[in-house]
Design a protein around this motif. Sequence first.
Motif, PDB file in Angstrom:
ATOM      1  N   GLY A 232      14.087  11.523  26.115  1.00 34.07           N
ATOM      2  CA  GLY A 232      13.858  11.283  25.890  1.00 34.07           C
ATOM      3  C   GLY A 232      13.064   9.891  26.742  1.00 34.07           C
ATOM      4  O   GLY A 232      13.776   9.420  27.870  1.00 34.07           O
ATOM      5  N   LYS A 233      12.954   8.341  25.685  1.00 36.61           N
ATOM      6  CA  LYS A 233      12.567   7.845  26.323  1.00 36.61           C
ATOM      7  C   LYS A 233      13.679   6.562  26.537  1.00 36.61           C
ATOM      8  O   LYS A 233      13.551   5.460  27.704  1.00 36.61           O
ATOM      9  N   ILE A 234      14.979   6.675  25.667  1.00 36.94           N
ATOM     10  CA  ILE A 234      16.197   5.578  26.567  1.00 36.94           C
ATOM     11  C   ILE A 234      17.332   6.473  27.103  1.00 36.94           C
ATOM     12  O   ILE A 234      17.588   7.651  27.272  1.00 36.94           O
ATOM     13  N   SER A 235      17.291   5.445  27.730  1.00 34.85           N
ATOM     14  CA  SER A 235      18.585   5.958  29.427  1.00 34.85           C
ATOM     15  C   SER A 235      19.917   5.577  28.580  1.00 34.85           C
ATOM     16  O   SER A 235      20.557   6.229  29.517  1.00 34.85           O
ATOM     17  N   SER A 236      20.499   5.379  27.599  1.00 30.94           N
ATOM     18  CA  SER A 236      21.761   5.789  27.360  1.00 30.94           C
ATOM     19  C   SER A 236      22.287   6.001  25.612  1.00 30.94           C
ATOM     20  O   SER A 236      21.389   5.285  25.410  1.00 30.94           O
ATOM     21  N   LEU A 237      23.369   6.515  25.608  1.00 33.78           N
ATOM     22  CA  LEU A 237      23.108   6.372  24.569  1.00 33.78           C
ATOM     23  C   LEU A 237      24.812   5.222  24.227  1.00 33.78           C
ATOM     24  O   LEU A 237      25.461   4.795  25.247  1.00 33.78           O
ATOM     25  N   ASN A 238      25.111   4.862  22.641  1.00 29.58           N
ATOM     26  CA  ASN A 238      26.456   4.814  22.542  1.00 29.58           C
ATOM     27  C   ASN A 238      27.904   5.010  23.189  1.00 29.58           C
ATOM     28  O   ASN A 238      28.005   6.859  23.325  1.00 29.58           O
ATOM     29  N   ALA A 239      28.374   4.341  23.107  1.00 23.87           N
ATOM     30  CA  ALA A 239      29.036   4.727  24.660  1.00 23.87           C
ATOM     31  C   ALA A 239      30.546   5.321  23.015  1.00 23.87           C
ATOM     32  O   ALA A 239      30.984   6.421  23.994  1.00 23.87           O
ATOM     33  N   SER A 240      30.828   5.581  21.442  1.00 19.28           N
ATOM     34  CA  SER A 240      31.670   6.005  21.439  1.00 19.28           C
ATOM     35  C   SER A 240      30.606   7.855  21.493  1.00 19.28           C
ATOM     36  O   SER A 240      31.274   8.734  21.046  1.00 19.28           O
ATOM     37  N   VAL A 241      29.618   7.301  21.481  1.00 20.65           N
ATOM     38  CA  VAL A 241      28.310   8.934  21.356  1.00 20.65           C
ATOM     39  C   VAL A 241      28.654   9.830  22.610  1.00 20.65           C
ATOM     40  O   VAL A 241      28.826  11.111  22.819  1.00 20.65           O
ATOM     41  N   ALA A 242      28.252   9.016  23.855  1.00 17.29           N
ATOM     42  CA  ALA A 242      29.298   9.562  24.868  1.00 17.29           C
ATOM     43  C   ALA A 242      30.359   9.688  24.905  1.00 17.29           C
ATOM     44  O   ALA A 242      30.194  11.221  25.478  1.00 17.29           O
ATOM     45  N   ALA A 243      30.801   8.688  24.174  1.00 16.59           N
ATOM     46  CA  ALA A 243      32.940   9.893  24.052  1.00 16.59           C
ATOM     47  C   ALA A 243      32.597  11.099  23.581  1.00 16.59           C
ATOM     48  O   ALA A 243      33.378  11.947  24.106  1.00 16.59           O
ATOM     49  N   ALA A 244      32.141  11.180  22.109  1.00 18.29           N
ATOM     50  CA  ALA A 244      32.553  12.124  21.483  1.00 18.29           C
ATOM     51  C   ALA A 244      31.409  13.306  22.191  1.00 18.29           C
ATOM     52  O   ALA A 244      31.952  15.075  21.765  1.00 18.29           O
ATOM     53  N   LEU A 245      30.891  13.721  22.516  1.00 21.97           N
ATOM     54  CA  LEU A 245      29.601  14.476  23.676  1.00 21.97           C
ATOM     55  C   LEU A 245      31.274  14.843  24.604  1.00 21.97           C
ATOM     56  O   LEU A 245      30.729  16.524  24.923  1.00 21.97           O
ATOM     57  N   LEU A 246      31.745  14.197  25.234  1.00 21.70           N
ATOM     58  CA  LEU A 246      32.192  14.674  26.693  1.00 21.70           C
ATOM     59  C   LEU A 246      33.421  15.059  26.054  1.00 21.70           C
ATOM     60  O   LEU A 246      33.884  15.603  26.561  1.00 21.70           O
ATOM     61  N   MET A 247      34.179  14.014  25.281  1.00 23.28           N
ATOM     62  CA  MET A 247      35.934  15.350  24.863  1.00 23.28           C
ATOM     63  C   MET A 247      35.222  16.700  23.705  1.00 23.28           C
ATOM     64  O   MET A 247      36.256  17.401  24.743  1.00 23.28           O
ATOM     65  N   TYR A 248      33.784  17.047  23.067  1.00 27.53           N
ATOM     66  CA  TYR A 248      33.866  18.443  22.727  1.00 27.53           C
ATOM     67  C   TYR A 248      33.255  19.206  23.607  1.00 27.53           C
ATOM     68  O   TYR A 248      33.240  20.948  23.407  1.00 27.53           O
ATOM     69  N   GLU A 249      33.142  18.800  24.873  1.00 30.04           N
ATOM     70  CA  GLU A 249      32.656  19.493  25.658  1.00 30.04           C
ATOM     71  C   GLU A 249      33.544  19.748  26.683  1.00 30.04           C
ATOM     72  O   GLU A 249      34.311  21.030  27.086  1.00 30.04           O
ATOM     73  N   VAL A 250      34.904  18.876  26.914  1.00 32.67           N
ATOM     74  CA  VAL A 250      36.306  19.543  27.255  1.00 32.67           C
ATOM     75  C   VAL A 250      37.226  20.401  26.405  1.00 32.67           C
ATOM     76  O   VAL A 250      37.680  21.792  26.742  1.00 32.67           O
ATOM     77  N   VAL A 251      36.985  20.513  24.909  1.00 33.61           N
ATOM     78  CA  VAL A 251      37.322  21.272  24.013  1.00 33.61           C
ATOM     79  C   VAL A 251      36.202  22.869  24.116  1.00 33.61           C
ATOM     80  O   VAL A 251      37.652  23.266  24.306  1.00 33.61           O
ATOM     81  N   ARG A 252      35.490  22.679  23.867  1.00 38.50           N
ATOM     82  CA  ARG A 252      34.919  23.885  24.564  1.00 38.50           C
ATOM     83  C   ARG A 252      35.473  24.771  25.833  1.00 38.50           C
ATOM     84  O   ARG A 252      35.954  25.855  25.929  1.00 38.50           O
ATOM     85  N   GLN A 253      35.148  23.708  26.816  1.00 37.51           N
ATOM     86  CA  GLN A 253      35.874  24.390  28.078  1.00 37.51           C
ATOM     87  C   GLN A 253      37.424  24.911  28.082  1.00 37.51           C
ATOM     88  O   GLN A 253      37.405  26.120  29.065  1.00 37.51           O
ATOM     89  N   ARG A 254      38.188  24.469  27.238  1.00 33.83           N
ATOM     90  CA  ARG A 254      39.096  24.530  27.114  1.00 33.83           C
ATOM     91  C   ARG A 254      39.753  25.748  26.604  1.00 33.83           C
ATOM     92  O   ARG A 254      40.176  26.465  26.537  1.00 33.83           O
ATOM     93  N   ARG A 255      38.333  26.077  25.117  1.00 37.01           N
ATOM     94  CA  ARG A 255      38.643  27.502  24.656  1.00 37.01           C
ATOM     95  C   ARG A 255      38.483  28.430  25.632  1.00 37.01           C
ATOM     96  O   ARG A 255      38.220  29.326  25.008  1.00 37.01           O
ATOM     97  N   GLY A 256      37.641  28.439  26.049  1.00 41.94           N
ATOM     98  CA  GLY A 256      37.330  29.436  26.683  1.00 41.94           C
ATOM     99  C   GLY A 256      38.072  29.572  27.967  1.00 41.94           C
ATOM    100  O   GLY A 256      38.300  30.918  28.133  1.00 41.94           O
TER     101      GLY A 256
END
Length: 256
Positions: A232-256
């Motif tokens: 989109g037009k916004i170039s960054s996310l709130n730090a806690s939102v960005a952290a949540a996305l990345l943390m749950y990608e770790v969760v997803r990959q560890r489950r795989g």
Amino acid sequence: MERKKFREDGKDFNENQVEGRNAILEVLKSGRDVEKIIVAKGNVEGTIRRITAMAAERGIVVQQTDRQRLDEMSQTKNHQGVIGFVSAHQYVGIHDIIEIAKQKGEEPFIIILDGITDPHNLGAILRTADASGAHGVIIPKRRAVGLTATVSKTSAGAIEYVPVAKAVNLSSAIEELKKEGLWIACADMEGREYFDSDLKGSLALVIGSEGDGVSRLVRENCDFSVSIPMKGKISSLNASVAAALLMYEVVRQRRG
């Protein structure tokens, strides 16, 4: 039911704020974790000198401000030229976090926060860290928010379950984690998109502030960088939102 305390000006009463010379001396003697101490400018004699010396020995941040500002901050209206802020929860050592992972028989998953100053962001990150199974969080001793009452409230209880360590130097903390076999991933807009990155195994995820991101020295000590695609037009996310996305990608990959 516990009655909520309010100050004379109607604001919430902060039970982690300690005022007065003797009260702060006793806190320092007790060994309790202290976020910072604020003293009146020019007030460096007698008990105040002793307080600042004890704080320096323990590496506690001491700030100076004018007496009017202390008067505004004071809840008791009897601050005697010094106000301290104790932690809402005890800190642990970095090695303690590693040991928690070992005791669980899991590969360490640690969150490193570089320059997060908003207590609401830190509280939200602790809440997600607990939900995603992270073993602990590392924050810097200076230029960052600590375990304040606001952080405790925002974390919705996660502060009781997520170990938090304070590091004098984040780059040194990263080197310590590398010696323990962790890979260090830095959240950076120039990095590889996170869902194309390998986030399995022993990992520490570095999240920077919303405005400045991860500092240069810390970023250079990381093994690799990961980014979140922004369409989109916004170039960054709130730090806690960005952290949540990345943390749950770790969760997803560890489950795989």
